[in-house]
Design a protein around this motif. Structure first.
Motif, PDB file in Angstrom:
ATOM      1  N   ASP A 192     -20.239  59.023  30.873  1.00  0.00           N
ATOM      2  CA  ASP A 192     -20.070  58.431  29.553  1.00  0.00           C
ATOM      3  C   ASP A 192     -20.156  59.492  28.463  1.00  0.00           C
ATOM      4  O   ASP A 192     -19.385  59.459  27.486  1.00  0.00           O
ATOM      5  CB  ASP A 192     -21.125  57.359  29.320  1.00  0.00           C
ATOM      6  CG  ASP A 192     -20.984  56.694  27.957  1.00  0.00           C
ATOM      7  OD1 ASP A 192     -19.903  56.142  27.673  1.00  0.00           O
ATOM      8  OD2 ASP A 192     -21.936  56.734  27.161  1.00  0.00           O
ATOM      9  N   PHE A 193     -21.073  60.459  28.617  1.00  0.00           N
ATOM     10  CA  PHE A 193     -21.169  61.513  27.610  1.00  0.00           C
ATOM     11  C   PHE A 193     -19.853  62.276  27.499  1.00  0.00           C
ATOM     12  O   PHE A 193     -19.348  62.500  26.394  1.00  0.00           O
ATOM     13  CB  PHE A 193     -22.301  62.491  27.939  1.00  0.00           C
ATOM     14  CG  PHE A 193     -22.307  63.691  27.022  1.00  0.00           C
ATOM     15  CD1 PHE A 193     -22.916  63.620  25.787  1.00  0.00           C
ATOM     16  CD2 PHE A 193     -21.663  64.874  27.389  1.00  0.00           C
ATOM     17  CE1 PHE A 193     -22.895  64.711  24.923  1.00  0.00           C
ATOM     18  CE2 PHE A 193     -21.635  65.965  26.542  1.00  0.00           C
ATOM     19  CZ  PHE A 193     -22.263  65.881  25.299  1.00  0.00           C
ATOM     20  N   PHE A 194     -19.291  62.676  28.633  1.00  0.00           N
ATOM     21  CA  PHE A 194     -18.051  63.455  28.577  1.00  0.00           C
ATOM     22  C   PHE A 194     -16.860  62.592  28.152  1.00  0.00           C
ATOM     23  O   PHE A 194     -15.919  63.105  27.543  1.00  0.00           O
ATOM     24  CB  PHE A 194     -17.790  64.127  29.922  1.00  0.00           C
ATOM     25  CG  PHE A 194     -18.600  65.379  30.114  1.00  0.00           C
ATOM     26  CD1 PHE A 194     -18.247  66.560  29.502  1.00  0.00           C
ATOM     27  CD2 PHE A 194     -19.750  65.363  30.894  1.00  0.00           C
ATOM     28  CE1 PHE A 194     -18.989  67.715  29.659  1.00  0.00           C
ATOM     29  CE2 PHE A 194     -20.514  66.508  31.057  1.00  0.00           C
ATOM     30  CZ  PHE A 194     -20.130  67.694  30.433  1.00  0.00           C
ATOM     31  N   ASN A 195     -16.888  61.302  28.434  1.00  0.00           N
ATOM     32  CA  ASN A 195     -15.813  60.432  27.948  1.00  0.00           C
ATOM     33  C   ASN A 195     -15.846  60.324  26.429  1.00  0.00           C
ATOM     34  O   ASN A 195     -14.798  60.185  25.785  1.00  0.00           O
ATOM     35  CB  ASN A 195     -15.933  59.038  28.571  1.00  0.00           C
ATOM     36  CG  ASN A 195     -15.636  59.053  30.063  1.00  0.00           C
ATOM     37  OD1 ASN A 195     -15.018  59.989  30.575  1.00  0.00           O
ATOM     38  ND2 ASN A 195     -16.083  58.021  30.765  1.00  0.00           N
ATOM     39  N   GLN A 196     -17.057  60.375  25.860  1.00  0.00           N
ATOM     40  CA  GLN A 196     -17.178  60.371  24.404  1.00  0.00           C
ATOM     41  C   GLN A 196     -16.870  61.735  23.798  1.00  0.00           C
ATOM     42  O   GLN A 196     -16.595  61.844  22.594  1.00  0.00           O
ATOM     43  CB  GLN A 196     -18.589  59.939  23.983  1.00  0.00           C
ATOM     44  CG  GLN A 196     -19.077  58.634  24.572  1.00  0.00           C
ATOM     45  CD  GLN A 196     -18.137  57.476  24.312  1.00  0.00           C
ATOM     46  OE1 GLN A 196     -17.620  57.318  23.205  1.00  0.00           O
ATOM     47  NE2 GLN A 196     -17.888  56.674  25.348  1.00  0.00           N
ATOM     48  N   ASN A 197     -16.897  62.764  24.622  1.00  0.00           N
ATOM     49  CA  ASN A 197     -16.662  64.143  24.163  1.00  0.00           C
ATOM     50  C   ASN A 197     -15.689  64.832  25.129  1.00  0.00           C
ATOM     51  O   ASN A 197     -16.047  65.795  25.818  1.00  0.00           O
ATOM     52  CB  ASN A 197     -17.984  64.917  24.103  1.00  0.00           C
ATOM     53  CG  ASN A 197     -19.013  64.246  23.217  1.00  0.00           C
ATOM     54  OD1 ASN A 197     -18.988  64.397  22.000  1.00  0.00           O
ATOM     55  ND2 ASN A 197     -19.922  63.498  23.826  1.00  0.00           N
ATOM     56  N   PRO A 198     -14.441  64.350  25.183  1.00  0.00           N
ATOM     57  CA  PRO A 198     -13.516  64.802  26.232  1.00  0.00           C
ATOM     58  C   PRO A 198     -13.050  66.248  26.088  1.00  0.00           C
ATOM     59  O   PRO A 198     -12.383  66.748  26.997  1.00  0.00           O
ATOM     60  CB  PRO A 198     -12.342  63.821  26.102  1.00  0.00           C
ATOM     61  CG  PRO A 198     -12.406  63.304  24.712  1.00  0.00           C
ATOM     62  CD  PRO A 198     -13.863  63.274  24.361  1.00  0.00           C
ATOM     63  N   GLU A 199     -13.400  66.923  24.992  1.00  0.00           N
ATOM     64  CA  GLU A 199     -13.095  68.355  24.926  1.00  0.00           C
ATOM     65  C   GLU A 199     -13.804  69.102  26.051  1.00  0.00           C
ATOM     66  O   GLU A 199     -13.410  70.222  26.412  1.00  0.00           O
ATOM     67  CB  GLU A 199     -13.495  68.935  23.570  1.00  0.00           C
ATOM     68  CG  GLU A 199     -14.989  69.019  23.289  1.00  0.00           C
ATOM     69  CD  GLU A 199     -15.570  67.762  22.651  1.00  0.00           C
ATOM     70  OE1 GLU A 199     -16.660  67.848  22.059  1.00  0.00           O
ATOM     71  OE2 GLU A 199     -14.922  66.696  22.747  1.00  0.00           O
ATOM     72  N   GLY A 200     -14.849  68.479  26.633  1.00  0.00           N
ATOM     73  CA  GLY A 200     -15.580  69.107  27.730  1.00  0.00           C
ATOM     74  C   GLY A 200     -14.914  68.971  29.085  1.00  0.00           C
ATOM     75  O   GLY A 200     -15.403  69.536  30.066  1.00  0.00           O
ATOM     76  N   TYR A 201     -13.792  68.244  29.158  1.00  0.00           N
ATOM     77  CA  TYR A 201     -13.117  68.089  30.447  1.00  0.00           C
ATOM     78  C   TYR A 201     -12.536  69.400  30.970  1.00  0.00           C
ATOM     79  O   TYR A 201     -12.333  69.553  32.179  1.00  0.00           O
ATOM     80  CB  TYR A 201     -12.035  67.010  30.356  1.00  0.00           C
ATOM     81  CG  TYR A 201     -12.517  65.641  30.789  1.00  0.00           C
ATOM     82  CD1 TYR A 201     -12.077  65.061  31.973  1.00  0.00           C
ATOM     83  CD2 TYR A 201     -13.429  64.926  30.028  1.00  0.00           C
ATOM     84  CE1 TYR A 201     -12.525  63.810  32.379  1.00  0.00           C
ATOM     85  CE2 TYR A 201     -13.887  63.680  30.414  1.00  0.00           C
ATOM     86  CZ  TYR A 201     -13.433  63.124  31.595  1.00  0.00           C
ATOM     87  OH  TYR A 201     -13.886  61.892  31.994  1.00  0.00           O
ATOM     88  N   ASN A 202     -12.250  70.335  30.098  1.00  0.00           N
ATOM     89  CA  ASN A 202     -11.802  71.649  30.558  1.00  0.00           C
ATOM     90  C   ASN A 202     -12.884  72.298  31.412  1.00  0.00           C
ATOM     91  O   ASN A 202     -12.611  72.914  32.448  1.00  0.00           O
ATOM     92  CB  ASN A 202     -11.460  72.534  29.357  1.00  0.00           C
ATOM     93  CG  ASN A 202     -10.611  73.734  29.736  1.00  0.00           C
ATOM     94  OD1 ASN A 202      -9.891  73.724  30.737  1.00  0.00           O
ATOM     95  ND2 ASN A 202     -10.690  74.772  28.933  1.00  0.00           N
ATOM     96  N   PHE A 203     -14.122  72.133  30.990  1.00  0.00           N
ATOM     97  CA  PHE A 203     -15.263  72.608  31.779  1.00  0.00           C
ATOM     98  C   PHE A 203     -15.443  71.776  33.044  1.00  0.00           C
ATOM     99  O   PHE A 203     -15.711  72.314  34.129  1.00  0.00           O
ATOM    100  CB  PHE A 203     -16.518  72.561  30.910  1.00  0.00           C
ATOM    101  CG  PHE A 203     -17.803  72.618  31.675  1.00  0.00           C
ATOM    102  CD1 PHE A 203     -18.285  73.812  32.177  1.00  0.00           C
ATOM    103  CD2 PHE A 203     -18.540  71.465  31.904  1.00  0.00           C
ATOM    104  CE1 PHE A 203     -19.480  73.857  32.892  1.00  0.00           C
ATOM    105  CE2 PHE A 203     -19.732  71.500  32.610  1.00  0.00           C
ATOM    106  CZ  PHE A 203     -20.204  72.699  33.102  1.00  0.00           C
ATOM    107  N   LEU A 204     -15.302  70.449  32.920  1.00  0.00           N
ATOM    108  CA  LEU A 204     -15.501  69.579  34.084  1.00  0.00           C
ATOM    109  C   LEU A 204     -14.520  69.885  35.204  1.00  0.00           C
ATOM    110  O   LEU A 204     -14.859  69.756  36.387  1.00  0.00           O
ATOM    111  CB  LEU A 204     -15.360  68.113  33.679  1.00  0.00           C
ATOM    112  CG  LEU A 204     -16.515  67.467  32.913  1.00  0.00           C
ATOM    113  CD1 LEU A 204     -16.260  65.984  32.742  1.00  0.00           C
ATOM    114  CD2 LEU A 204     -17.846  67.701  33.615  1.00  0.00           C
TER     115      LEU A 204
END
Length: 519
Positions: A192-204
């Motif tokens: 949920d945190f990364f869905n709210q902050n999807p700029e972090g998907y590059n890291f994910l």
């Protein structure tokens, strides 16, 4: 006065660079004492009434017993909030290429020059007793004992960071930690945190590929993630990111291999680093710089101050300039690894920060958390002590080790050394002009945030037949533990990266959810 200063300099050198040289009793002095040095003949005996098992009463006047018990109940210090589980080693940085046209860093001013260092490698989210080889990002910290002060490099296993807005740090940290209600890790909260902050998907994308489970620290590439500055005394500078490429070759684990290894040896990465160095198999990394001219900060296709973005090597090629080799294990884990303290604010002439917002905010909390863990005088601990340090206003405080004797505690003073301009000095933001309106700012997610994750998805296809499948399996293994609404939102974000990726993740995740429900 000169003798006092020379003594402090020599003491700083001997302790900072030879931490393991402890003062031990000589021959004929091998007896136990109380903490005040008083000899005792039976350190495990008791002062009590009676001399048999039935009628003995322990007396409070047993000073030895009180001494050892009160120490053991106070001997733990707070663990790091992040990077709690770590390994450490000593080594050297050797300059291999001349880049004096780019920076005035003293430890890089001559090819072949060697600078001693201490390194600490760690997982990020887990507690001190957690397993080494879990799926997690890795921290790599280096303290270089240069002749112009300690330079601390606090780098990362991934080439980018999960955040570009520093105010998100506390939420990001909490989302990876234990749920405040159940005290369990919570997959719903994480996704949920990364869905709210999807700029972090590059890291994910990196975290859930096999890169997120490195075989050990020795087989991992290391990245600065932030953009720094190589500087010159005249004000000229270049922006720079650093990459340390492992000379052992990159080696990763699959999800299933990771699970088995954790069950067999949860301390595997720690053991691997220690035993390799102990056997003389010294791990090393080649240091490269990605150089960005100041004008490119505006024209670059990638925002060089965005820590969530990787700098393309085709635009900013890797320039070799040195090698790090780890060649000595600590003699005492607590004194040298647990008490080692790194902070981004440990800068030296020739190396400075940029306007990268994540980097700017990192300047404060690292030192602050060490003051909480170790006390205000943590820079005086042997492993943290620079080759030379003198500032008469930094006095007193708990656990002070070097308090400058009878030197005055102010300056300028006729009674102390005169202030002399060094050959070069570090003045942050020197020669830079900052002009802007004060505003409240929060970055917005755009389609550009998904181009590098999409490129990485295509890159995995060329890295082996199973790499894309492994990423999907790794994501599904984690995401299947999240609530249905969180899973659906996650599929939508993956769809912005690539429809095939989203479809594969959804199919495998929901299959795992169904399978788990039938157990």
């Amino acid at each position: 006065m000169t003798r006092i200063i020379l003594y402090l300099v020599l003491l700083g050198q001997s302790i900072a660079l030879n931490v393991s040289d402890q003062s031990l009793p000589g021959p004929g002095e091998d007896y136990y004492t109380l903490s005040n040095g008083c000899p005792i003949d039976n350190p495990q005996g008791l002062v009590r009434l009676g001399n048999n098992e039935l009628d003995g009463k322990v007396l409070l006047q047993d000073i030895n017993l009180i001494d050892v018990l009160t120490h053991v109940t106070h001997e733990r210090i707070p663990e790091r909030v992040v990077h709690a589980k770590g390994s450490g080693a000593y080594g050297v940085f050797e300059t291999t290429h001349d880049i004096t046209n780019l920076t005035s860093l003293a430890f890089l001013n001559k090819v072949g020059k060697q600078t001693p260092l201490f390194a600490r490698f760690s997982t990020v989210a887990g507690e001190k007793g957690s397993a080494d080889n879990v799926r997690d990002s890795r921290g790599f910290a280096f303290k270089l004992y240069t002749e112009e002060g300690n330079l601390d490099w606090l780098f990362f296993g991934a080439p980018m960071f999960p955040l570009r807005d520093p105010a998100k740090f506390p939420s990001f940290t909490h989302a990876q930690k234990r749920d405040p209600s159940s005290n369990l890790k919570n997959a719903s909260v994480f996704w949920d945190f990364f869905n709210q902050n999807p700029e972090g998907y590059n890291f994910l994308m990196r975290l859930f590929s096999d890169q997120g489970t490195p075989w050990s620290y020795r087989y991992t590439d290391i990245h600065s993630i932030n953009t720094y500055r190589f500087t010159q005394p005249d004000g000229n500078f270049h922006y720079v990111r650093i990459a340390l490429k492992t000379d052992q070759g990159v080696r990763n684990l699959t999800q299933d291999q990771m699970t088995r290894l954790i069950g067999v040896d949860p301390d595997f990465a720690t053991r691997d680093l220690y035993t390799a160095i102990d056997a003389g198999d010294f791990p090393s990394w080649t240091a490269y710089a990605q150089i960005i001219r100041p004008g490119d900060a505006v024209t670059s296709s990638v925002n060089i101050f965005d820590a969530t973005r990787e700098l393309p090597e085709k635009d900013y090629p890797l320039i070799p300039f040195g090698r790090i080799t780890l060649n000595r294990n600590p003699a005492n884990y607590f004194a040298e690894v647990e008490q080692s303290a790194f902070q981004v604010a440990n800068l030296v002439p020739g190396w400075d920060v940029s306007s990268d917002p994540i980097l700017q905010v990192r300047l404060f909390p690292y030192g602050d958390t060490q003051r909480y863990r170790l006390g205000i005088n943590f820079p005086q601990l042997p492993v943290n002590r620079p080759v030379y340090s003198y500032n008469p206003t930094r006095r007193d405080g708990a656990s002070n080790i070097l308090n400058l004797g009878n030197l005055p505690n102010y300056f300028p003073s006729r009674y102390g050394p005169q202030i002399v301009a060094p050959r070069q000095y570090r003045a942050s933001a020197e020669h830079m002009e900052w002009v802007a309106n004060v505003t409240s700012y929060l970055s917005q997610v755009t389609d550009n945030d998904f181009d590098q994750p999409r490129d990485y998805w295509h890159t995995l296809a060329g890295m082996g037949a199973t790499q894309q499948a492994n990423l999907v399996y790794n994501v599904a293994s984690s995401l299947s533990g999240a609530e249905a609404a969180v899973r659906q939102q996650t599929y939508k974000v993956f769809r912005k990266i690539h429809r095939d990726l989203a479809g594969a993740v959804q199919n495998q995740t929901e299959a795992l959810v169904l399978s788990n429900a039938m157990l």
